[in-house]
Design a protein around this motif. Structure first.
Motif, mmCIF file in Angstrom:
data_model
loop_
_atom_site.group_PDB
_atom_site.id
_atom_site.type_symbol
_atom_site.label_atom_id
_atom_site.label_comp_id
_atom_site.label_asym_id
_atom_site.label_seq_id
_atom_site.Cartn_x
_atom_site.Cartn_y
_atom_site.Cartn_z
ATOM 1 N N PRO A 49 85.700 24.466 34.592
ATOM 2 C CA PRO A 49 84.800 24.884 35.612
ATOM 3 C C PRO A 49 84.622 26.206 35.766
ATOM 4 O O PRO A 49 83.230 26.695 36.111
ATOM 5 N N GLU A 50 85.374 27.176 35.352
ATOM 6 C CA GLU A 50 84.968 28.531 35.324
ATOM 7 C C GLU A 50 84.165 29.035 34.439
ATOM 8 O O GLU A 50 83.498 30.119 34.357
ATOM 9 N N ASP A 51 83.768 28.435 33.323
ATOM 10 C CA ASP A 51 82.738 28.590 32.493
ATOM 11 C C ASP A 51 81.427 28.123 33.111
ATOM 12 O O ASP A 51 80.300 28.815 32.517
ATOM 13 N N TYR A 52 81.227 27.721 34.125
ATOM 14 C CA TYR A 52 80.128 27.401 34.711
ATOM 15 C C TYR A 52 80.050 27.898 36.138
ATOM 16 O O TYR A 52 79.248 27.282 36.787
ATOM 17 N N GLY A 53 80.798 28.987 36.248
ATOM 18 C CA GLY A 53 80.629 29.723 37.418
ATOM 19 C C GLY A 53 81.575 29.084 38.745
ATOM 20 O O GLY A 53 81.314 29.395 39.883
ATOM 21 N N GLY A 54 82.398 28.367 38.274
ATOM 22 C CA GLY A 54 83.240 27.542 39.027
ATOM 23 C C GLY A 54 82.748 26.221 39.571
ATOM 24 O O GLY A 54 83.340 25.526 40.423
ATOM 25 N N ASN A 55 81.464 25.667 38.982
ATOM 26 C CA ASN A 55 81.197 24.338 39.380
ATOM 27 C C ASN A 55 81.812 23.251 38.858
ATOM 28 O O ASN A 55 82.148 23.073 37.556
ATOM 29 N N PRO A 56 82.362 22.540 39.658
ATOM 30 C CA PRO A 56 83.420 21.349 39.284
ATOM 31 C C PRO A 56 82.832 20.205 38.436
ATOM 32 O O PRO A 56 83.354 19.475 37.910
ATOM 33 N N ALA A 57 81.301 20.147 38.639
ATOM 34 C CA ALA A 57 80.501 19.130 38.106
ATOM 35 C C ALA A 57 80.329 19.692 36.296
ATOM 36 O O ALA A 57 79.774 18.783 35.754
ATOM 37 N N LEU A 58 80.773 21.054 36.053
ATOM 38 C CA LEU A 58 80.551 21.404 34.688
ATOM 39 C C LEU A 58 79.118 21.335 34.356
ATOM 40 O O LEU A 58 78.797 20.798 33.237
ATOM 41 N N LYS A 59 78.322 21.579 35.183
ATOM 42 C CA LYS A 59 76.897 21.828 34.924
ATOM 43 C C LYS A 59 76.236 23.186 35.267
ATOM 44 O O LYS A 59 76.966 23.948 35.857
ATOM 45 N N ILE A 60 75.136 23.377 34.543
ATOM 46 C CA ILE A 60 74.388 24.506 34.819
ATOM 47 C C ILE A 60 72.895 24.462 35.315
ATOM 48 O O ILE A 60 72.464 23.169 35.210
ATOM 49 N N PRO A 61 72.553 25.390 35.900
ATOM 50 C CA PRO A 61 72.909 26.567 36.251
ATOM 51 C C PRO A 61 73.709 27.046 37.491
ATOM 52 O O PRO A 61 73.782 26.065 38.323
ATOM 53 N N SER A 62 74.289 28.100 37.653
ATOM 54 C CA SER A 62 74.898 28.507 38.964
ATOM 55 C C SER A 62 74.509 30.124 39.136
ATOM 56 O O SER A 62 73.978 30.659 38.352
ATOM 57 N N VAL A 69 78.880 31.512 45.262
ATOM 58 C CA VAL A 69 78.332 30.836 44.116
ATOM 59 C C VAL A 69 77.648 29.656 44.317
ATOM 60 O O VAL A 69 78.138 28.733 45.324
ATOM 61 N N TRP A 70 76.356 29.654 44.034
ATOM 62 C CA TRP A 70 75.422 28.569 44.353
ATOM 63 C C TRP A 70 75.173 27.781 43.262
ATOM 64 O O TRP A 70 75.285 28.297 42.018
ATOM 65 N N PHE A 71 75.409 26.289 43.295
ATOM 66 C CA PHE A 71 75.622 25.615 42.211
ATOM 67 C C PHE A 71 74.230 24.650 42.124
ATOM 68 O O PHE A 71 73.689 24.121 43.080
ATOM 69 N N GLY A 72 73.619 24.634 41.081
ATOM 70 C CA GLY A 72 72.348 23.933 40.787
ATOM 71 C C GLY A 72 71.080 24.367 41.042
ATOM 72 O O GLY A 72 71.109 25.605 41.691
ATOM 73 N N SER A 73 70.006 24.072 40.349
ATOM 74 C CA SER A 73 68.973 25.008 40.267
ATOM 75 C C SER A 73 68.061 25.217 41.610
ATOM 76 O O SER A 73 67.686 26.098 41.988
ATOM 77 N N LEU A 74 68.213 24.074 42.370
ATOM 78 C CA LEU A 74 67.572 24.245 43.785
ATOM 79 C C LEU A 74 68.134 25.009 44.498
ATOM 80 O O LEU A 74 67.600 25.744 45.184
ATOM 81 N N ASN A 75 69.331 24.839 44.720
ATOM 82 C CA ASN A 75 70.209 25.927 45.322
ATOM 83 C C ASN A 75 70.051 27.396 44.870
ATOM 84 O O ASN A 75 69.875 28.312 45.889
ATOM 85 N N VAL A 76 69.899 27.450 43.754
ATOM 86 C CA VAL A 76 69.892 28.962 43.248
ATOM 87 C C VAL A 76 68.291 29.328 43.778
ATOM 88 O O VAL A 76 68.167 30.575 43.944
ATOM 89 N N CYS A 77 67.609 28.679 43.563
ATOM 90 C CA CYS A 77 66.103 28.889 43.743
ATOM 91 C C CYS A 77 65.834 29.268 45.044
ATOM 92 O O CYS A 77 65.152 30.233 45.599
ATOM 93 N N ARG A 78 66.570 28.623 46.252
ATOM 94 C CA ARG A 78 66.609 28.802 47.495
ATOM 95 C C ARG A 78 67.055 30.086 47.899
ATOM 96 O O ARG A 78 66.579 31.218 48.469
ATOM 97 N N GLU A 79 68.479 30.403 47.131
ATOM 98 C CA GLU A 79 68.878 31.723 47.323
ATOM 99 C C GLU A 79 68.168 33.042 46.986
ATOM 100 O O GLU A 79 68.142 34.050 47.443
#
Length: 213
Positions: A49-62, A69-79
């Motif tokens: 998960p650390e390779d993905y910014g700590g995202n336990p889903a093992l997905k990008i982006p963060s 840390v914000w997981f997922g494109s929608l969360n990232v865009c909101r921030e």
């Protein structure tokens, strides 16, 4: 670190230049004039998960920020939007209170996820399975619906607006299909017309797809 200094620290987008979900966040950052650093996930087969910014889903982006840390494109865009000043008028998915727009956003995101599954399945050697065949047909069906409804969907988007999550994700989906050789886009003239018009934005030229080295 003082709170004011923490809030002004440059955020870090964690993803890949070849990822359409990552490109959504980079377009938003460019449109919102938010400066950021970019950290490439080198191995998409990693189970750390650390390779993905700590995202336990093992997905990008963060998005890594002093607040967390914000997981997922929608969360990232909101921030990113919260960090922008002045904050432009953005149409978010929750603003779609009619079936046409709500369904369009749902199908765009489903198509993006399905495309990722098809690409990863091909890399993993499962490209000939019955599940792969069904996913490809699902993607073709969704693209046909989006093509048939493109004109009505775009006309129904609320005005005034500076940007919409639907338009950015739709552009990234369509332009990614041929970039990754998943589906030809010639059968989708209305979607291609939209992409040609949307590509006039400076943010598009600043965030082109590519393979990180």
């Amino acid at each position: 670190m003082p709170a004011a200094l923490e809030e002004s620290a440059k955020p870090v987008i964690i993803g890949r230049s070849s990822s359409h979900f990552t490109r959504v966040t980079r377009i938003f950052a460019a449109e919102l004039h938010v400066d950021y650093s970019f950290r490439v996930v080198r191995d998409l087969m990693s189970s750390n998960p650390e390779d993905y910014g700590g995202n336990p889903a093992l997905k990008i982006p963060s998005l890594q920020t002093p607040r967390g840390v914000w997981f997922g494109s929608l969360n990232v865009c909101r921030e990113l939007w919260r960090r922008s000043s002045p904050r432009p008028r953005v149409v978010w998915p929750e603003d779609h209170d009619e079936p046409l727009l709500a369904n369009a956003q749902e199908l765009v995101l489903q198509a993006m996820s399905t495309e990722v599954s098809l690409i990863m399945g091909k890399l993993g050697g499962t490209g000939d399975s019955a599940h792969h065949t069904k996913m490809r047909q699902s993607l073709i069906n969704m693209m046909a619906w989006l093509e048939d409804n493109a004109t009505s969907v775009l006309a129904a988007l609320p005005q005034p607006r500076d940007l919409s999550y639907l338009e950015v994700t739709l552009f990234c989906l369509v332009s990614h299909l041929e970039f990754r050789d998943v589906l030809p886009t010639a059968p989708y003239p209305e979607l291609n017309k939209f992409c040609q018009q949307f590509a006039a934005r400076a943010s598009i030229g600043e965030t082109t797809f590519g393979f990180d080295t």
